[in-house]
Write a protein that holds these residues in place. Structure first.
Motif, PDB file in Angstrom:
ATOM      1  N   VAL A  92       0.834  -1.204   0.000  1.00 52.47           N
ATOM      2  CA  VAL A  92       0.000   0.000   0.000  1.00 52.47           C
ATOM      3  C   VAL A  92       0.862   1.245   0.000  1.00 52.47           C
ATOM      4  N   ARG A  93       1.897   1.246   0.839  1.00 58.50           N
ATOM      5  CA  ARG A  93       2.744   2.441   0.948  1.00 58.50           C
ATOM      6  C   ARG A  93       3.440   2.765  -0.370  1.00 58.50           C
ATOM      7  N   ASP A  94       3.936   1.707  -1.047  1.00 57.94           N
ATOM      8  CA  ASP A  94       4.616   1.939  -2.325  1.00 57.94           C
ATOM      9  C   ASP A  94       3.657   2.495  -3.367  1.00 57.94           C
ATOM     10  N   THR A  95       2.399   2.055  -3.310  1.00 53.96           N
ATOM     11  CA  THR A  95       1.414   2.489  -4.299  1.00 53.96           C
ATOM     12  C   THR A  95       0.872   3.876  -3.985  1.00 53.96           C
ATOM     13  N   LEU A  96       0.457   4.061  -2.742  1.00 58.84           N
ATOM     14  CA  LEU A  96      -0.245   5.298  -2.386  1.00 58.84           C
ATOM     15  C   LEU A  96       0.682   6.405  -1.923  1.00 58.84           C
ATOM     16  N   GLY A  97       1.844   6.038  -1.384  1.00 63.26           N
ATOM     17  CA  GLY A  97       2.694   7.038  -0.765  1.00 63.26           C
ATOM     18  C   GLY A  97       2.266   7.274   0.679  1.00 63.26           C
ATOM     19  N   LYS A  98       3.169   7.825   1.478  1.00 59.75           N
ATOM     20  CA  LYS A  98       2.902   8.018   2.908  1.00 59.75           C
ATOM     21  C   LYS A  98       1.676   8.886   3.162  1.00 59.75           C
ATOM     22  N   GLU A  99       1.502   9.900   2.338  1.00 62.20           N
ATOM     23  CA  GLU A  99       0.461  10.889   2.634  1.00 62.20           C
ATOM     24  C   GLU A  99      -0.947  10.348   2.467  1.00 62.20           C
ATOM     25  N   ARG A 100      -1.086   9.191   1.853  1.00 57.73           N
ATOM     26  CA  ARG A 100      -2.420   8.610   1.670  1.00 57.73           C
ATOM     27  C   ARG A 100      -2.718   7.487   2.662  1.00 57.73           C
ATOM     28  N   ILE A 101      -1.780   7.177   3.531  1.00 63.77           N
ATOM     29  CA  ILE A 101      -1.989   6.169   4.569  1.00 63.77           C
ATOM     30  C   ILE A 101      -2.134   6.889   5.901  1.00 63.77           C
ATOM     31  N   HIS A 102      -3.228   6.625   6.591  1.00 62.34           N
ATOM     32  CA  HIS A 102      -3.533   7.325   7.840  1.00 62.34           C
ATOM     33  C   HIS A 102      -3.662   6.299   8.954  1.00 62.34           C
ATOM     34  N   LEU A 103      -2.730   6.360   9.905  1.00 61.75           N
ATOM     35  CA  LEU A 103      -2.672   5.378  10.975  1.00 61.75           C
ATOM     36  C   LEU A 103      -3.364   5.913  12.226  1.00 61.75           C
ATOM     37  N   ALA A 104      -4.324   5.147  12.714  1.00 61.93           N
ATOM     38  CA  ALA A 104      -4.988   5.485  13.971  1.00 61.93           C
ATOM     39  C   ALA A 104      -4.030   5.151  15.112  1.00 61.93           C
ATOM     40  N   GLU A 105      -3.760   6.147  15.954  1.00 61.47           N
ATOM     41  CA  GLU A 105      -2.771   5.992  17.008  1.00 61.47           C
ATOM     42  C   GLU A 105      -3.435   5.765  18.366  1.00 61.47           C
ATOM     43  N   ASP A 106      -3.058   4.675  19.007  1.00 62.22           N
ATOM     44  CA  ASP A 106      -3.466   4.394  20.378  1.00 62.22           C
ATOM     45  C   ASP A 106      -2.602   3.242  20.845  1.00 62.22           C
TER      46      ASP A 106
END
Length: 510
Positions: A92-106
């Protein structure tokens, strides 16, 4: 310079299209039909095929401005799980790039030893809190695509703010919590409570806050603009009340959506790695052009590996699904196992059960009792053995009692292996009974869920096996070509993009 210009043009093109936010509690590709992978790693939820790395990447490749939100699993608990998780995340990261992956933090996500466990409900609330409070305001999506009960509050929030929402139901499982429990985890339910589905009809927010639980899955269905299951037939089965395990609330809300024209079925697809031409687990890679040679080499390799008699002319039946008697129908095979092997001893019929589960011990007992060790192999699941099984076998058995979608019956024909399967749910939508001339069909579908029904399907398969080499080569070549074109993430992604475009009234893909 040309590549840079093309990248800039692509970026501008996507920026002019609606933004799609796909919300999933997992990224590992572990659909229900391939539940054995759950025994390889506990990062299994089951049924999340449409939000796998492959599908998100396919959506992006078809021109969609797609973002993905998922929990930040910082550490997976052993190297096998970590390697798969990292591979899927990297895809996913290679395809979308960092800015399109949103990680929920907890921190509840950071040191997990399972994706779903005793903290399921706390995890679901933490995940949705981050989506609602941080990720949606950051992404500002034009459409939100949610998946299963762990995202069940988000469609209500989307409706509150006028954002169209698609809700995909993979598995009929839900949890219930009161609004005060939800609010204790940092989600302001008062903002959207009137879009939730409660155990009892709510009189007011105050009256329901502490005593009237909200149903997560029913709420997602109730509040979403459109709902899809992962097969059209399973949708109809739920609405028609054909499965007793489906709660009335889920059935009635699904029925309301269907009757309003707001529910459809979109099939999952196997991971792109299921390809006999490139699969590294095979003894010999092959295509539709040399299917008979390739399967013969892989059959010998599997027979040697799992202790079956090495006999290239023996028809081999493969069981790939977890041994769960509640869903998968393994007791049907147990009832007929000795007789099917004995009745077809003249052609040396063999059975390879490569699966874990509570029912495995019963198969071991049958093998021991009747001395079937060189004709029936019962071994623990490994991914490599399972992949080799698809390539080596002539037939795959899938007598499921119910099947929301299922993947083995889509993987098998890609490897030139024909399914013997019960006519239910996603199986009905993907397995067509073999026509007498072999020009139509990709398996053998039996109607009645019973040992007799399964035995009928097996006998049909044996009849096919007795055809000439040339006949089988022609038919299996056709089945492989058709399956490659039909069961893939590009097809699934196109179906989702079409649904997005219908909901938004504007272009989403290229």
């Amino acid at each position: 310079m040309t590549n840079k210009n093309e990248d800039e043009a692509d970026k501008m093109n996507r920026e002019n299209k609606p933004t799609i936010l796909v919300v999933t509690p997992e990224i590992t590709y572990l659909p229900e039909g391939m539940g054995n992978m759950a025994q390889r790693m506990s990062a299994k939820a089951g049924g999340m095929a449409d939000v796998s790395a492959s599908l998100v990447s396919a959506l992006y490749d078809q021109g969609a401005d797609v973002h993905v939100a998922l929990p930040n699993y910082r550490r997976m608990f052993n190297m096998d799980i970590k390697s798969v998780h990292d591979r899927e995340y990297q895809t996913v990261r290679d395809t979308l790039g960092k800015e399109r992956i949103h990680l929920a933090e907890d921190r509840i996500f950071y040191h997990r030893d399972q994706v779903y466990a005793s903290e399921n409900r706390r995890m679901a609330l933490a995940f949705q809190r981050e989506i609602i409070n941080h990720i949606i305001p950051q992404v500002k999506p034009d459409l939100i695509h949610c998946n299963d009960w762990m995202t069940g509050l988000i469609p209500a929030v989307a409706r509150r703010f006028g954002i169209p929402c698609l809700y995909t139901v993979h598995n009929i499982h839900t949890e219930k919590m009161t609004m005060d429990q939800i609010e204790d985890r940092g989600i302001d339910a008062a903002e959207f409570w009137n879009h939730l589905y409660f155990e009892h009809p709510p009189y007011s927010y105050e009256e329901s806050r502490e005593t009237n639980p909200t149903d997560f899955l029913a709420s997602g269905i109730f509040a979403a603009d459109h709902v899809n299951t992962v097969s059209q037939t399973f949708l109809y089965e739920v609405v028609e009340g054909k499965h007793s395990f489906v709660p009335d609330a889920i059935r009635s809300e699904m029925a309301s959506k269907l009757h309003a024209g707001c529910a459809t079925g979109i099939l999952n697809a196997p991971d792109v790695s299921y390809d006999p031409e490139t699969d590294p687990a095979l003894e010999m890679n092959y295509t539709h052009e040399n299917v008979m040679e390739g399967k013969a080499v892989n059959k010998r390799a599997l027979q040697e590996r799992i202790g079956l008699e090495v006999r290239p002319d023996a028809p081999l039946f493969f069981w790939p699904s977890r041994l769960d008697p509640m869903q998968k129908g393994c007791q049907l095979l147990a009832d007929i196992l000795y007789q099917m092997v004995d009745d077809h001893s003249d052609i040396g019929l063999q059975v390879a059960i490569i699966a874990n589960g509570s029912f495995q011990k019963h198969f071991h007992n049958i093998v021991e009792l009747h001395g079937l060790q060189n004709r029936v192999a019962v071994v623990d699941f490994t991914e490599d053995d399972s992949r080799l099984g698809y390539a080596a076998a002539d037939f795959m058995m899938m007598p499921s009692r119910f099947e929301p979608c299922g993947l083995p019956q889509m993987v098998s024909p890609k490897y030139g292996t024909l399914s013997v399967a019960h006519d239910t749910g996603g199986i009905h939508d993907t397995v067509e009974h073999m026509h007498h001339d072999g020009n139509l069909g990709n398996g053998f579908r039996f109607q009645y869920y019973s040992p007799e029904g399964l035995r009928w399907g097996i006998d049909e398969a044996v009849g096919f096996y007795k055809r000439s080499w040339e006949d089988k080569d022609r038919i299996l070549s056709r089945v492989m070509r058709e399956s490659s074109e039909r069961f893939n993430h590009d097809t699934t992604a196109a179906a989702y993009i079409q649904r997005y475009e219908t909901m938004l009234g504007k272009k989403v893909g290229n």
